[in-house]
Structure formats: C-alpha cells, structure tokens
Design a protein around this motif. Structure first.
Motif, PDB file in Angstrom:
ATOM      1  N   ALA A 145      -3.440   2.510   6.598  1.00 59.67           N
ATOM      2  CA  ALA A 145      -2.341   1.603   6.269  1.00 59.67           C
ATOM      3  C   ALA A 145      -2.155   0.555   7.357  1.00 59.67           C
ATOM      4  O   ALA A 145      -1.971  -0.636   7.072  1.00 59.67           O
TER       5      ALA A 145
ATOM      6  N   ALA B 171       0.844  -1.195   0.000  1.00 59.12           N
ATOM      7  CA  ALA B 171       0.000   0.000   0.000  1.00 59.12           C
ATOM      8  C   ALA B 171       0.877   1.242   0.000  1.00 59.12           C
ATOM      9  O   ALA B 171       2.030   1.221   0.436  1.00 59.12           O
TER      10      ALA B 171
ATOM     11  N   ALA C  14       3.416  -0.945   3.879  1.00 56.83           N
ATOM     12  CA  ALA C  14       2.795   0.294   3.407  1.00 56.83           C
ATOM     13  C   ALA C  14       3.816   1.421   3.494  1.00 56.83           C
ATOM     14  O   ALA C  14       4.442   1.613   4.542  1.00 56.83           O
TER      15      ALA C  14
END
Length: 320
Positions: free
Chosen positions: A78, A44, A90
């Motif tokens: 996240a 992410a 992330a």
C-alpha cells in the motif's frame, strides 16, 4: 444624431458582450468547485483476502463509480502504491481493525475527504490515519501550493502575449521564450521553495518543472499569436488561463471534478503543470510521465509556430 447613436450602440454592444462573457465564465470557474466528489478515484485496500474483499465491496457500494479500488496484500504494498502516485489512499485491514494511509501531498482535499469517509466505513469508530506522503509542513492544507501556482499561469500567459505583440523577429521571440522559462524556473523555486516553503523536493527538479510549464504556457500563447495575430493571443489566453485554470484541479484532484472536465484539464498546460510539480516536489518524479509529455508538446508546438509563422504566411500585421 448618427454620431451620438454610434458610440451609444457600441457602448451597449460592449456591455452586452461583457455580460455574455460573465455568464459563461462564472459557471466555468464555480461549477467544478461546487461539484467536487470522487469519480473513479484510485484507492487501495490491503490485508487478508476475505477482509480486504469485504471492505472493497463496501467502498464500491458507497457510490456508483466513486472509487477505482485496487486490492493489495499488505501495508508495504500500500505504501509503495502511495509513493508511486498509483492511489490517493489505502485502507489497511489488520488485527486491530481498519486503518487509513494517505498521501496528502497528492491532494490535501482528497486526503481530508477520505479521512471523513473512513468513519462511515468503520461504523462511526475512529480510524487511525497515517500520512505516508505528507504535504509540506509549512503548507499542510495545500492552499499555498494552489495559490502560488495561479501567478505562474498568469505570468506565462502575459509573457507569451507580450513577446509576440511587442518583439519583432522570430529568433528574438524564441530567445525570449527560452530565457523567460529559465528565469521563471529559478524565480519560482526561490519563492515557492526557498521563501514560502510550500515545496519539499529537489530544488533543481522543481525549477525544471516550473520552467517547462512556463515555456508551455508562454509558448502556446506566443505560437497562436504568431500564427493568427491578436485573435491567436486571445485563443491562447483562453486555452491557458480562462479554461485551463478552473479545470486544472490544482487545489483538488482531477478525479474530483465532474466528468470529463477533470481529464480534459490534465491535457491543458495548467493541469499538467500542477501535476508535474507535485510529482517532482513530493514523489521523486513518480507519476510525472504524462504531464511531462503534455507540457513538452505544448512547448515544442509553440516554438515551432513562432518559427514557422512567416513561412505559413499567417503572421498578422504588426507581427513577423
């Protein structure tokens, strides 16, 4: 001369067969380990839209199909994705630059790989790293988890084989499988959680995960053995251990193995068992749905085959 020739030919045939098996097994075990690289690895990027989009683009350019990037609004989102096993790491874009948030419990090898890659994304500048879901403090590199899971697979395979080869009667075999699963769960937690300290979750949940994996592994071998006799035991050993172990990614992550083997491994008992145990030990069960279903399927199919073998008329001599 005939008496001498027959044993000699048999010996040479056995030797040739062993070499063929070696030639097949060595790449099966070694190739996945020597070709570890991100392949649609879920990660992410979090932060303001323009900056996050720019970083996501740089990740996409890092390699063809290396990362499956999800864009999130902030650090809290996240962290939720990490705890839910939706992503392995992330990157967060903030006022002070880029930082990396990881979940080593999901795969220490992945966390190490992404930590190393972060320096390239930040043009060589240090990138602060926060472990949102760390591995167990007694096993920070995950080596104990991976090494401890191998005996679980081996003993499950042996239990299934011994039950079908030595124990007569379907009811007795089923009782043996269920008893083995219960004892394996308790003993596994006592060693991995209590003694070695490589698991960090709820012990009862961990015992359930280990027990289900034990039942799936032993049940697959016993079920195939009850159906096909000794060739079925060999097929079960191939499925559970010889093929399932190198494709399991217990020491890495399925997304690091060459395609399609990482995915295939998660549909076999060892891969599904490793994923399930990680989920219950470090993520409160998040991401465990598919692995639980896979193991339950093997367990139920194995028990059904043990019970149905005589009715199907397929029990081999020496089985019943």
């Amino acid at each position: 001369m005939t008496r001498l020739r027959s044993p000699l030919l048999l010996a040479l045939g056995v030797a040739a067969l062993a070499v063929v098996a070696q030639a097949l097994l060595v790449p099966l075990f070694a190739a996945p380990a020597t070709h570890l690289a991100p392949r649609d690895l879920p990660v992410a990027v979090a932060g303001p839209a323009p900056a996050a989009a720019d970083l996501a683009g740089r990740l996409a350019a890092a390699g063809p199909d290396a990362f499956a990037v999800t864009t999130l609004p902030d650090t809290a989102a996240a962290d939720r994705a990490l705890r839910n096993r939706e992503v392995y790491a992330a990157w967060v874009v903030g006022p002070d630059g880029v930082s990396l948030r990881t979940a080593p419990a999901a795969g220490p090898a992945v966390a190490a790989l992404l930590t190393e890659a972060s320096a390239r994304l930040a043009d060589g500048r240090p990138v602060p790293v926060t472990e949102v879901v760390p591995a167990d403090p007694d096993d920070p590199r995950g080596a104990g988890f991976a090494a401890g899971f191998l005996p679980l697979a081996l003993t499950g395979m042996l239990a299934g084989a011994l039950l079908v080869l030595l124990v007569p009667g379907r009811a007795a075999r089923v009782a043996g499988l269920l008893g083995y699963a219960a004892l394996a769960g308790v003993a596994g937690v006592a060693v991995l959680h209590g003694w070695l300290g490589v698991l960090g979750g709820d012990p009862w949940a961990e015992a359930g995960a280990i027990g289900l994996f034990a039942l799936a592994a032993a049940g697959a071998v016993a079920g195939l053995g009850a159906l096909l006799g000794r060739p079925g035991v060999g097929l079960g050993a191939l499925l559970v251990f010889l093929v399932g172990n190198p494709l399991s990614a217990v020491a890495a992550a399925p997304e690091l193995l060459p395609r399609p083997w990482g995915t295939v491994g998660q549909w076999l008992p060892v891969g599904a068992g490793g994923t399930l145990l990680r989920s219950v030990a470090f993520f409160d069960g998040a991401g465990a749905g598919r692995s639980f279903a896979v193991l339950a399927g093997y367990a139920l199919a194995g028990l059904a085959l043990v019970l149905a073998a005589r009715r199907l008329g397929a029990a081999a001599p020496g089985t019943s």
